[in-house]
Design an enzyme around this catalytic site. Structure first.
Site, PDB file in Angstrom:
ATOM      1  N   HIS A   1       4.106  -3.701 -20.563  1.00  0.00           N
ATOM      2  CA  HIS A   1       4.754  -2.825 -19.589  1.00  0.00           C
ATOM      3  C   HIS A   1       4.485  -1.371 -19.958  1.00  0.00           C
ATOM      4  CE1 HIS A   1       8.429  -2.289 -16.729  1.00  0.00           C
ATOM      5  NE2 HIS A   1       7.491  -1.393 -16.514  1.00  0.00           N
TER       6      HIS A   1
ATOM      7  N   LEU B   1       0.846  -1.205   0.000  1.00  0.00           N
ATOM      8  CA  LEU B   1       0.000   0.000   0.000  1.00  0.00           C
ATOM      9  C   LEU B   1       0.872   1.241   0.000  1.00  0.00           C
ATOM     10  CD1 LEU B   1      -3.151   0.256   0.010  1.00  0.00           C
ATOM     11  CD2 LEU B   1      -2.928   1.106   2.343  1.00  0.00           C
ATOM     12  N   GLY B   2       1.724   1.326  -1.028  1.00  0.00           N
ATOM     13  CA  GLY B   2       2.478   2.555  -1.269  1.00  0.00           C
ATOM     14  C   GLY B   2       1.634   3.493  -2.106  1.00  0.00           C
ATOM     15  N   ARG B   3       2.279   4.400  -2.831  1.00  0.00           N
ATOM     16  CA  ARG B   3       1.548   5.385  -3.640  1.00  0.00           C
ATOM     17  C   ARG B   3       0.592   4.686  -4.607  1.00  0.00           C
ATOM     18  NH1 ARG B   3       7.005   7.111  -3.735  1.00  0.00           N
ATOM     19  NH2 ARG B   3       7.403   9.260  -3.070  1.00  0.00           N
TER      20      ARG B   3
ATOM     21  N   GLU C   1      11.207  -9.637 -20.252  1.00  0.00           N
ATOM     22  CA  GLU C   1      10.488  -8.765 -21.204  1.00  0.00           C
ATOM     23  C   GLU C   1      11.493  -7.936 -22.032  1.00  0.00           C
ATOM     24  OE1 GLU C   1       9.302  -4.823 -18.752  1.00  0.00           O
ATOM     25  OE2 GLU C   1       8.380  -6.631 -17.957  1.00  0.00           O
TER      26      GLU C   1
ATOM     27  N   ILE D   1       1.149  -5.029 -11.657  1.00  0.00           N
ATOM     28  CA  ILE D   1       1.585  -3.768 -12.275  1.00  0.00           C
ATOM     29  C   ILE D   1       2.858  -3.273 -11.599  1.00  0.00           C
ATOM     30  CG2 ILE D   1      -0.596  -2.906 -13.205  1.00  0.00           C
ATOM     31  CD1 ILE D   1      -1.099  -1.493 -10.536  1.00  0.00           C
TER      32      ILE D   1
ATOM     33  N   ARG E   1       6.634  -5.348 -10.693  1.00  0.00           N
ATOM     34  CA  ARG E   1       7.750  -5.947 -11.407  1.00  0.00           C
ATOM     35  C   ARG E   1       7.522  -7.446 -11.455  1.00  0.00           C
ATOM     36  NH1 ARG E   1       8.912  -1.579 -12.977  1.00  0.00           N
ATOM     37  NH2 ARG E   1      10.873  -0.456 -12.844  1.00  0.00           N
TER      38      ARG E   1
END
Ligand code: 8YV
Length: 315
Positions: free
Chosen positions: A281, A153-155, A263, A232, A234
């Site tokens: 990506h 629960l970061g930005r 990728e 979304i 890595r």
């Protein structure tokens, strides 16, 4: 006064390349056929590295630049930058947070909706004449009112959870610490318990050596045959072999992925699956956001060489 020599690791759009070329002596590493030879040649002059989130700056690259002062990352993820080596030499590191947060969150929620409601198949159903020939498109799965888990629960995770509230989802999150801004969302202590809760399991935490494969086979199978994993962040945050095996066996219902090991060359097993949504990506890939990211890369470099405080320092 001569322009500072900057090693450019990857390509930038013209609207970034032009101002960079005007202000700095840009050395285009990504265009060199003999990259190690190129680095040996220009490395001694390099004072800054301009890179991208997925490209970073390796220990070897940093060590080839004895005069290196700053590494400016076009992206929020700096996991591909060897922070230990940079830190040992007092090299500053910057990234581009905040300006891309909402775009990345938007795409994560859009991927959940698109996959759950079968929108890519529905588009084909219309275009290939199936609707006229076969009738109604097969039923899909609703999103509203189900349960969501946000791992990190970061930005970006916070913006994802905010958006999910609009769909009436029962939201839980797991994070290294509980967040007082979590707006009544349930805190669960680890990824497995979060996965057990979630119909939609979002992987939004920053990647690091400590988070590698935090979403392992146990977590993936806890999301379960009716559940969806949305990544979304890595690829390294998920054990991709375990993910593929669970998708192939049906132990995981589906996955919406914007990032992949190796990728842009994906494991071909993904292409045989019909329970995945594959994206290149591009979570931050809008004109508006990428222009803001490029500006921030330049502004950090300009601040450094002018002796002003960095705008978005990591190190
Ligand atoms: C970047 C990303 O846009 O922000 C990051 O760390 O991975 C992407 O959002 C990408 O790295 C740009 O090349």
């Amino acid at each position: 006064m001569s322009k500072p020599d900057v090693l450019q690791v990857g390509a930038y759009p013209a609207w970034d390349q032009e101002p960079l070329d005007e202000t700095f002596a840009m050395h285009r590493y990504f265009e060199a056929a003999d990259k190690s030879g190129f680095l040996a040649g220009v490395g001694p002059t390099i004072r800054a590295i301009a890179t991208r989130g997925e490209l970073g700056a390796s220990r070897a690259m940093i060590e080839a630049c004895p005069k290196l002062e700053i590494i400016s990352v076009y992206g929020v993820g700096f996991d591909a930058v060897d922070l230990k080596t940079a830190g040992e030499r007092g090299i500053r590191v910057t990234n581009t947070p905040d300006v891309l947060t909402n775009d990345v969150a938007d795409l994560g929620v859009a991927m959940m909706l698109c996959l759950s409601r079968g929108m890519t198949g529905a588009e084909r159903w219309v275009r290939d004449g199936s609707w006229a020939a076969k009738g109604l498109y097969p039923l899909q799965h609703r999103v509203w009112g189900k349960r969501a888990g946000v791992l990190g629960l970061g930005r970006i995770g916070f913006e994802v959870a905010k958006r999910l509230q609009g769909f009436g989802l029962d939201i839980a999150y797991s994070n290294v610490t509980q967040k007082d801004y979590a707006k009544g969302w349930r805190f669960l202590p680890n990824a497995v318990e979060l996965a057990r809760h979630a119909d939609f399991f979002f992987v939004t935490l920053a990647a690091s050596a400590e988070t590698r494969h935090i979403v392992n086979r146990e977590v993936i199978e806890a999301v379960g045959p009716e559940g969806m994993v949305i990544n979304i962040s890595r690829a390294s945050n998920i054990d991709e072999e375990a993910l593929l095996a669970a998708l192939e066996s049906g132990k995981l219902g589906s996955a919406a992925l914007d990032v992949f090991e190796g990728e842009p060359k994906l494991n071909p097993r993904f292409f045989a699956l019909n329970n995945v949504l594959l994206q290149p990506h591009h979570a931050s890939g809008t004109f508006e956001t990428r222009k803001a990211m490029g500006q921030l890369v330049r502004d950090n470099l300009l601040a450094h060489f002018a002796g002003r405080p960095l705008l978005t320092p990591v190190l």
